[in-house]
Design an enzyme around this catalytic site. Sequence first.
Site, PDB file in Angstrom:
ATOM      1  N   ASN A 186       0.936  -1.088  -0.146  1.00 42.01           N
ATOM      2  CA  ASN A 186      -0.083  -0.049   0.120  1.00 42.01           C
ATOM      3  C   ASN A 186       0.781   1.232  -0.009  1.00 42.01           C
ATOM      4  O   ASN A 186       2.026   1.206   0.153  1.00 42.01           O
ATOM      5  CB  ASN A 186      -1.006   0.018   1.122  1.00 42.01           C
ATOM      6  CG  ASN A 186      -0.049  -0.137   2.609  1.00 42.01           C
ATOM      7  OD1 ASN A 186       0.556   0.881   3.060  1.00 42.01           O
ATOM      8  ND2 ASN A 186      -0.634  -1.153   3.259  1.00 42.01           N
TER       9      ASN A 186
ATOM     10  N   LYS B 153       8.665 -18.044  -9.139  1.00 40.63           N
ATOM     11  CA  LYS B 153       8.097 -16.918 -10.044  1.00 40.63           C
ATOM     12  C   LYS B 153       6.902 -17.602 -10.897  1.00 40.63           C
ATOM     13  O   LYS B 153       7.171 -18.296 -11.577  1.00 40.63           O
ATOM     14  CB  LYS B 153       8.714 -16.288 -10.856  1.00 40.63           C
ATOM     15  CG  LYS B 153       8.387 -15.095 -11.581  1.00 40.63           C
ATOM     16  CD  LYS B 153       9.480 -14.165 -12.435  1.00 40.63           C
ATOM     17  CE  LYS B 153       8.591 -13.372 -13.067  1.00 40.63           C
ATOM     18  NZ  LYS B 153       9.628 -12.677 -14.370  1.00 40.63           N
TER      19      LYS B 153
ATOM     20  N   PRO C 151      -3.192 -11.540  10.638  1.00 36.88           N
ATOM     21  CA  PRO C 151      -3.452 -11.135  12.064  1.00 36.88           C
ATOM     22  C   PRO C 151      -3.857  -9.558  12.292  1.00 36.88           C
ATOM     23  O   PRO C 151      -3.060  -8.934  11.691  1.00 36.88           O
ATOM     24  CB  PRO C 151      -2.635 -11.609  12.719  1.00 36.88           C
ATOM     25  CG  PRO C 151      -1.270 -11.781  11.883  1.00 36.88           C
ATOM     26  CD  PRO C 151      -1.993 -12.083  10.636  1.00 36.88           C
TER      27      PRO C 151
ATOM     28  N   LYS D 137     -14.250   1.914  15.613  1.00 32.81           N
ATOM     29  CA  LYS D 137     -12.876   1.236  15.654  1.00 32.81           C
ATOM     30  C   LYS D 137     -12.272   1.051  17.029  1.00 32.81           C
ATOM     31  O   LYS D 137     -11.743   0.062  17.431  1.00 32.81           O
ATOM     32  CB  LYS D 137     -11.871   1.800  14.623  1.00 32.81           C
ATOM     33  CG  LYS D 137     -10.686   1.121  14.281  1.00 32.81           C
ATOM     34  CD  LYS D 137      -9.981   1.496  13.083  1.00 32.81           C
ATOM     35  CE  LYS D 137     -10.781   1.284  11.902  1.00 32.81           C
ATOM     36  NZ  LYS D 137     -10.109   1.748  10.503  1.00 32.81           N
TER      37      LYS D 137
ATOM     38  N   LYS E   1     -11.549  -2.478  18.336  1.00 30.16           N
ATOM     39  CA  LYS E   1     -10.136  -3.204  18.216  1.00 30.16           C
ATOM     40  C   LYS E   1     -10.026  -3.263  19.890  1.00 30.16           C
ATOM     41  O   LYS E   1      -8.717  -3.699  20.160  1.00 30.16           O
ATOM     42  CB  LYS E   1      -9.285  -2.029  17.552  1.00 30.16           C
ATOM     43  CG  LYS E   1      -9.415  -1.892  16.122  1.00 30.16           C
ATOM     44  CD  LYS E   1      -8.585  -2.675  15.309  1.00 30.16           C
ATOM     45  CE  LYS E   1      -8.707  -2.231  13.788  1.00 30.16           C
ATOM     46  NZ  LYS E   1      -7.661  -2.964  13.225  1.00 30.16           N
TER      47      LYS E   1
END
Length: 396
Positions: A209, A287, A305, A338, A342
């Site tokens: 990302n 690959k 996780p 959240k 969490k």
Amino acid sequence: MQPKRILLIVGGGIAAYKACELVRLIRKNGGEVTCVLTEGGAHFVTAMTLAALSENPVHTTLWDLKNEVEMGHIQLSRQADLVVVCPATADLMAKMAAGIADDLATTLLLATDKPVMAVPAMNVRMWQHAATQRNVATLRASGVTVLDPDEGAMACGEYGPGRLPEPEAIWNAIARSGTAQTGPLSGKHILITAGPTHEPIDPVRYIANRSSGKQGFAISAAAALAGARVTLIAGPVSLATPPGVARINVETARQMAAAVDAALPADVAVMVAAVADWRAADAAPQKLKKDGTGQIPPLHLAENPDILATLARAANRPPLVIGFAAETENIIAHAQAKLARKGADWIVANDVSGDVMGGASNTVHIVTAAGVESLPEMPKDAVATALVQRIADALR
Ligand code: C5P
């Protein structure tokens, strides 16, 4: 605070050239250096080089009467915040351990009342010799910080431990030696994750990302400056380790989870990393190849996780657990959800609808059970300082 005035004793080994780079780094980071060059050291680097880099006179002999009038050797040994011996040869450390004072460097080392750090560099056999190991143990027992040498190929052609650590690592140790003592977070261990994770698809491809790691690194720097012992678990990013921070590099979410677990206990956890939610279920050992039939290989994902949620519910949970939430809409409502999901104490919500990921500034809202504090848009290091202040207040 970081030690500002360093007395640098340059011993006689090929690694002495790296001491020149260390002088440059100390100066670049706002410190002052006065160099003492041993007779052996002068065979490898010149007093002129060290004087030019340090912008200070270089001292070489005990018998320089002019210096003795202007500055006694006792005074020289006590003017610094920290005495660093780099490179510390086997011979220099043996003399230090035995209390021998037969030249300017060893006399200063015996006369000083300041902390001393030795950075060894020598042939692998010399390092491993029982005499050297005994001397290192003696020095450590008497309060000298002896850094571990690096392992690798040596100038003499052999391989093993004995190489001088890179100047950046030495500078980090110097900065850490000072920061650990003072500041609102001194005595606290802060565990920080930062950067993206890379999840391999095959040996050459991965899922990633846009996280740059800048915000997490800025928080690590601010926490170290506030006196904390900082463990930074970093995904793959090309950022320099802030002074005084112990960095552990990882690649995948599962490696990050294991590194977080191994770094406990901590007083505070700040989970800034943009951990990949999914990884390739079966990363290919070779690959992946186009086979000419036009068939596209399927990419099956498995869930990673949740490091933050696991930590927040762990038996050895840090007393203050802080998560981040990168959102593009309904920022505060998502952060509040959240927080509960969490099990974190605080969620720092940031609006990533602009170019926050990779950018230099950030707009954050600190969401806790007690309410929401919204900070104006500011540089990421100012966000870090503000957050570290609030952490210090919360621990008080
Ligand atoms: O669920 P989401 O990814 O939005 O949560 C963000 C927060 O959770 C961040 O603090 C991030 O570091 C943490 N996180 C984590 N492990 C994951 C996913 C997110 O620690 N697998």
